[in-house]
Design a protein around this motif. Sequence first.
Motif: not given
Length: 182
Positions: A140-156
């Motif tokens: 972002i102009p004059a700003q840096l950031r990290v976008l973290v995307t989490r996709r949990p895994k589920y099992a029976c």
Amino acid sequence: MDISVLRNENERLKEQLAQTQAALAESEEARQRLETIIVDMRREKFGAKSEKLRPDQFHLPLEDVEIAQGVLDAAQEKAAALIKGKSDGASRPSNRNRGQLPAHLPRVERIIEPKSTLCPCGCGEMAKIGEDVSERLDVIPAQLRVLVTRRPKYACRRCSGAVAQAQCTRACGFPVACRPRR
């Protein structure tokens, strides 16, 4: 039709033609004036006078000579070390970033859950067994950031066949963001 009507119509059309030609000549003259202004502005911005050195820039060619001399000295030192049998690259380990973004950058986390966490065999709710995490740098102009995307895994827990995870959405436009971080 009467000849006088035709003469009047002819005179009217000649006057209209003269007015149209005058307007055309006037607009052509205005266009040429605007083109002259554009040429002058381009010359002012990109012309030879913008390439002249200011007094505080007179030392720049000397800096280039000093930099070239430094590069030459470093090359000579490296050659002398190789002649003596000391390799420059073997003594120092490579210091590269292998997929980790700096920890000091703020993170914006987004968790994408699957549509359903119910086991398809009907045993009930699935338990979370892990998640795929991907990070990408967002500027972002004059700003840096990290976008973290989490996709949990589920099992029976009861059966071993079913694993559920949200699909990767490529709405971000970056296919790299969909690759799990290792």
